[in-house]
Design an enzyme around this catalytic site. Structure first.
Site, PDB file in Angstrom:
ATOM      1  N   SER A 141      51.452  51.954  20.527  1.00 57.69           N
ATOM      2  CA  SER A 141      52.507  50.997  20.830  1.00 57.69           C
ATOM      3  C   SER A 141      53.725  51.802  21.253  1.00 57.69           C
ATOM      4  CB  SER A 141      52.853  50.141  19.604  1.00 57.69           C
ATOM      5  OG  SER A 141      53.559  50.915  18.644  1.00 57.69           O
ATOM      6  N   SER A 319      98.094  74.448  41.009  1.00 54.39           N
ATOM      7  CA  SER A 319      99.101  73.401  41.100  1.00 54.39           C
ATOM      8  C   SER A 319      99.326  72.983  42.545  1.00 54.39           C
ATOM      9  CB  SER A 319     100.425  73.896  40.500  1.00 54.39           C
ATOM     10  OG  SER A 319     101.453  72.952  40.697  1.00 54.39           O
TER      11      SER A 319
END
Length: 466
Positions: A141, A319
Site C-alpha cells: 500500500s 553597491s
C-alpha cells in the site's frame, strides 16, 4: 482530443496526455496539487528510491509465487531504467500533497506499468495486461511503499551531503595549514581575549564541521529499518506470510544498504522518529555553518573601519551607489540557506507530531522539508568552498599589529604578577593609551627579558609552565 487517451478510476474518466507514461491518478494529482512548484522530478534520488522499492516488491512477489516470471522480469527491467535516470520527467506530481503520499505511489505504479506495457507490445493504459494496482502495487500500500521509498532516497541523498561536507572540511583544514604562522587576537564576546593563530581558527572550523559527518551518517542509519509488508496499518493484511522479511532482504540486495524489517510493523507505520532525528542533524550542521559564515563576515569587515584580518574573494560589486564597495555575498547566501534549514526542521517537527492513530498523513511535507534541506546544504557547501574558502587570504600585518596593541595580552601576566596587578595595568593602558608592555617596565614589575619571554605571542598559543 487525439493528443489524449481516456483512463478511468473510482471518480470516473479523465483525459491523460497520449504519450504520458503516468496515468489517471497522477493526472488528478497534477490537477489538484499546484502547491510548491517543486515536483517529484526535482528529486531524482527519491524517484530512484521508488524504483528500488517497486523492484524489491516485484521480486518478492515473484519468489512467493504471486507474479509470473515474464511480468516480473519486465517490471524489474523498467525499475532499473528508472533508477538509472530514465523517465524522470514522467514524475510531475507536486512534492506537497494530500493523501499521505498516495499520488506519488500511484505515479510510480502507473509509470512502471506503462513502461512494462510498452515492452510487452501493448498500448499505454491497457492495464489488463499489467496493472498499476494489481501488479506493480501487489502486496503493498502507499503506507509501506511510500515511506520506504523516502528512506531509500534519503540514504542516497545523505551520501551526497556527506561528500560535500568532507570536501569543505578539507578546504578549511588546508587554510589552517596555510595560516599556521599568522598571529592574531582571539576574541570572546567581541572583546579582545588572548592571542592565537589564524591557522588555529580555521582548523577549528574544519574540526567542528568534521564532527557532523558521523552525526549525519549515524542518524541516516535509522532509515534502514522499513515497514514493507505492513501494508496499510501494520497488520500485514493483503501481504502473504513471509513477505515483510523477504522484501527487506531483497531491498537490501538491490540497494546495497543494510535494510531490515521493523520488528513491530504497527509501530513502524505511523512512526516518523527517524525523520525527526535526521532533520535535527541537518539543523545542527546549518547552525555551525551559519556561525562560521558570521565569523568570516566579521573577520573580513572593513577594509578601513572593520577587523580586516582576512580577505574574501571579491565576487561582485557591492553597491549601486557606493563605488568600490564589495560585499561578502557568499557567506551571506549561506547564512540564508541555514535559516531555511532551521525553518524546515521546525516543519518536520510539526509534521511528525501531527500523526494520528495508525498513520502519519503529513509525510509529504515532512519528506519534502528534509530533502530540500539536503539539496540546499549541498549547494551551499559547494558554493562556500569553491567561491569563498579556497580563495581566502590573510592580512598578516594587520593581525600582528592588533596583537601588539591589544590589552588582551595582559592575561598572560596573571600567573606572574597576579590578577589584581594585571587588572590595574590593563585599566591604566585603556585610560592612557599607553601599551601594557611599557607600563610593566615603567613600574618595574618585571624585567624586560622576562617580559619579552612572557609576551612573545608564540608562547601564548599553548599551555606551558611558569
Amino acid at each position: 482530443m487525439e493528443n489524449f487517451r481516456k483512463e478511468s478510476d473510482l471518480l470516473g474518466e479523465l483525459n491523460v496526455p497520449i504519450d504520458a507514461y503516468y496515468g489517471v491518478q497522477t493526472q488528478r494529482a497534477i490537477n489538484n496539487f499546484k502547491i510548491s512548484g517543486q515536483l517529484l522530478s526535482s528529486y531524482p534520488d527519491f524517484i530512484k528510491g521508488l524504483a528500488f522499492v517497486k523492484k524489491a516488491a516485484a521480486k518478492t512477489n515473484y519468489e512467493l509465487g504471486l507474479l509470473e516470471e515474464n511480468l516480473y522480469f519486465k517490471i524489474a527491467e523498467a525499475c532499473d531504467e528508472i533508477a538509472g535516470g530514465k523517465y524522470h520527467d514522467q514524475f510531475p506530481v507536486d512534492m506537497i500533497q494530500g493523501g499521505a503520499g498516495t499520488s506519488i505511489n500511484m505515479n510510480a505504479n502507473e509509470v512502471i506499468a506503462n513502461i512494462v506495457l510498452e515492452k510487452l507490445g501493448k498500448n499505454k493504459g491497457e492495464y489488463e495486461f499489467c496493472s498499476p494496482n494489481d501488479h506493480i502495487n501487489l502486496s503493498q500500500s502507499t503506507n509501506d511503499a511510500y515511506p520506504t521509498a523516502i528512506k531509500m532516497g534519503l540514504l542516497h541523498m545523505n551520501i551526497g551531503l556527506v561528500d560535500r561536507l568532507e570536501k569543505i572540511v578539507e578546504a578549511f583544514r588546508a587554510k589552517g595549514k596555510e595560516f599556521h604562522d599568522v598571529i592574531k587576537m582571539g576574541r570572546t564576546q567581541l572583546q579582545d581575549a588572548v592571542p592565537m593563530t589564524l591557522g588555529q581558527e580555521f582548523e577549528a572550523y574544519a574540526a567542528t564541521l568534521e564532527e557532523d559527518i558521523s552525526k549525519l551518517n549515524n542518524n541516516a542509519n535509522l532509515f534502514v529499518e522499513v515497514n514493507m509488508g505492513a501494508t496499510a496499518i501494520g497488520t500485514g493484511l493483503n501481504a502473504p506470510v513471509g513477505y515483510a522479511t523477504l522484501c527487506a532482504k531483497n531491498l537490501a540486495q538491490i540497494t546495497g544498504f543494510p535494510v531490515i524489517s521493523a520488528p513491530d510493523l504497527v509501530e513502524a507505520t505511523p512512526d516518523t522518529g527517524s525523520y525527526v532525528i535526521y532533520s535535527s542533524a541537518t539543523k545542527r550542521l546549518a547552525v555551525k555553518l551559519s556561525k562560521i559564515c558570521n565569523d568570516l563576515r566579521l573577520l573580513s569587515s572593513g577594509p578601513r573601519a572593520g577587523l580586516f584580518e582576512i580577505n574574501l574573494p571579491p565576487m561582485q560589486p557591492g553597491s549601486s551607489i557606493m563605488p568600490g564597495k564589495v560585499n561578502p555575498v557568499i557567506p551571506e547566501v549561506v547564512n540564508q540557506v541555514c535559516f531555511k534549514v532551521f525553518g524546515n526542521d521546525l516543519t518536520v517537527t510539526f509534521a511528525a507530531e501531527a500523526g494520528q492513530l495508525q498513520l502519519n498523513v503529513m509525510e509529504p511535507v515532512l519528506s519534502h522539508a528534509i530533502m530540500e534541506n539536503i539539496n540546499f546544504l549541498c549547494n551551499a557547501l559547494d558554493t562556500l568552498r569553491d567561491k569563498c574558502v579556497v580563495g581566502i587570504t590573510a592580512n598578516k600585518e594587520i593581525c600582528l599589529n592588533m596583537v601588539k596593541h591589544s590589552i588582551g595580552i595582559v592575561t598572560a601576566l596573571n600567573p606572574y604578577i597576579g590578577y589584581k596587578k594585571s587588572t590595574e595595568i590593563a585599566k591604566e593602558a585603556l585610560e592612557t593609551g599607553n601599551s601594557v608592555y611599557n607600563l610593566v617596565l615603567e613600574k618595574g614589575v618585571l624585567s624586560q627579558e622576562k617580559l619579552d619571554e612572557i609576551l612573545d605571542p608564540k608562547n601564548m598559543l599553548k599551555p606551558h609552565n611558569k
